[in-house]
Design an enzyme around this catalytic site. Structure first.
Site, PDB file in Angstrom:
ATOM      1  N   LEU A   1     106.418  22.980 -61.573  1.00  0.00           N
ATOM      2  CA  LEU A   1     106.067  21.576 -61.741  1.00  0.00           C
ATOM      3  C   LEU A   1     106.899  20.978 -62.868  1.00  0.00           C
ATOM      4  CD1 LEU A   1     102.166  21.731 -61.517  1.00  0.00           C
ATOM      5  CD2 LEU A   1     103.654  20.467 -59.961  1.00  0.00           C
ATOM      6  N   ASP A   2     107.259  19.700 -62.736  1.00  0.00           N
ATOM      7  CA  ASP A   2     107.925  19.000 -63.829  1.00  0.00           C
ATOM      8  C   ASP A   2     107.055  19.080 -65.084  1.00  0.00           C
ATOM      9  OD1 ASP A   2     109.959  18.252 -62.136  1.00  0.00           O
ATOM     10  OD2 ASP A   2     109.142  16.257 -61.739  1.00  0.00           O
ATOM     11  N   MET A   3     107.696  18.987 -66.243  1.00  0.00           N
ATOM     12  CA  MET A   3     106.944  19.055 -67.497  1.00  0.00           C
ATOM     13  C   MET A   3     105.837  17.999 -67.539  1.00  0.00           C
ATOM     14  SD  MET A   3     108.220  18.721 -71.455  1.00  0.00           S
ATOM     15  CE  MET A   3     109.108  20.268 -71.438  1.00  0.00           C
TER      16      MET A   3
ATOM     17  N   ARG B   1     108.739  12.118 -57.196  1.00  0.00           N
ATOM     18  CA  ARG B   1     109.503  11.045 -57.856  1.00  0.00           C
ATOM     19  C   ARG B   1     110.435  10.351 -56.858  1.00  0.00           C
ATOM     20  NH1 ARG B   1     112.798  13.529 -62.087  1.00  0.00           N
ATOM     21  NH2 ARG B   1     112.307  15.548 -61.180  1.00  0.00           N
TER      22      ARG B   1
ATOM     23  N   ALA C   1     104.235  16.693 -65.071  1.00  0.00           N
ATOM     24  CA  ALA C   1     103.245  16.860 -64.007  1.00  0.00           C
ATOM     25  C   ALA C   1     102.215  17.907 -64.407  1.00  0.00           C
ATOM     26  CB  ALA C   1     103.929  17.258 -62.709  1.00  0.00           C
TER      27      ALA C   1
END
Length: 308
Positions: free
Chosen positions: A43-45, A189, A47
């Protein structure tokens, strides 16, 4: 030569926003005294939500976890865009139009994002170009050109109007919350960026949260600070694949790479699901991942014991 059972299993982890997926796994190495730790579904930081971590030989199951459908909730902000496509990134542009975007307008564009679609990942992503992450190249001032990828979105639902975070970078026309069920490789995104384009505007996202991977739910997950030895789950308890019980002789056969004829309980594999059977021993521990075809069970990989 002696044998011992290895520490092996899966952990459902609820990653908080603001830490990387890798950092969220750090406690596992200390708790289980092993470096053999991996995870499916980074996961993105910014998220939050479900990551499936694996310890020991269960790391061999991660490709099957990674391939599962995933569910997300998120908030789309229409009217401005940023470098990272996130709500608080460096401002790139603002829409000169200020009229709110209605929920009816949003509902009208959703069908074009259902099913198989082509999606270009965000410039700030882990996608590699010539061995370098696109995000690293962008931070060095390099231009990147990422190719579209085919993804699948099974469901995309608008849940209604939403509020914007305090740290938002630009002027908003409207904000809406969404829920999405999608395939591996989908970037939320990028989805918001493309939804905004379909609405004739630009956009950014906030509050990305993964709520599901396959049949595993974030409501059953633990946060990093809550991790302990009891967080380790047997894969057959949380992975949705057929489970068969082997005798000691059958365990030994698959351990040595041999197929066995199966005359036991009927095995049913879901349509479009991987051909994976989870074989457990009489002790209830997972011993192997196998395939099933023409009445025979064949080993894919062995998970039972370590030889020393």
């Amino acid at each position: 030569m002696s044998s011992k059972a290895s520490v092996s299993g899966l952990i459902l982890l609820d990653k908080p926003a603001g830490v990387t997926s890798c950092n969220a796994l750090f406690p596992l190495r200390k708790i289980f005294k092993t470096r053999r730790v991996g995870h499916a579904g980074s996961l993105d930081m910014r998220a939050s939500g479900l990551i499936v971590a694996a310890v020991g030989r269960a790391t061999r199951l991660l490709p099957f976890v990674e391939a599962d459908e995933k569910s997300y909730t998120f908030t789309a902000h229409f009217g401005y865009s940023t470098e990272t496509d996130e709500w608080d990134g460096a401002l790139v542009a603002e829409d000169s139009e200020t009229a709110p975007i209605s929920e009816e307008e949003v509902q009208k564009i959703l069908p074009q994002f259902i099913g198989e679609i082509d999606q270009i990942p965000p410039d700030y992503s882990a996608v590699k170009l010539n061995g370098k992450r696109a995000s690293d190249l962008k931070r060095k001032g390099r231009e990147v050109e990422l190719k579209a990828r085919r993804i699948y979105i099974r469901q995309l639902e608008c849940l209604g109007k939403a509020d914007a975070p305090a740290e938002i970078s630009g002027r908003i026309r409207s904000s809406y919350q969404f829920r999405c069920d999608c395939s591996k490789g989908t970037y939320i995104r990028s989805l918001v960026r493309d939804m905004a384009k379909a609405l004739g505007t630009i956009g950014a996202v906030s509050g990305i949260r993964r709520t599901r991977i396959g049949h595993m739910l974030v409501t059953d997950a633990v946060r990093p600070e809550e991790l302990n030895e009891n967080s380790l789950l047997k894969p057959q308890e949380c992975m949705h694949f057929p489970v068969v019980e082997f005798t000691d002789r059958q365990v030994e056969a698959v351990r040595n790479g041999r197929s066995i004829s199966w005359n036991g309980e009927a095995i049913q594999i879901e349509e479009d699901a991987p051909n994976l059977i989870l074989a457990v021993g009489k002790d209830g521990e997972l011993k192997a991942g196998c395939s099933f075809e023409d009445g025979k069970i064949s080993p894919k990989f062995f998970l039972g014991i370590d030889d020393e």
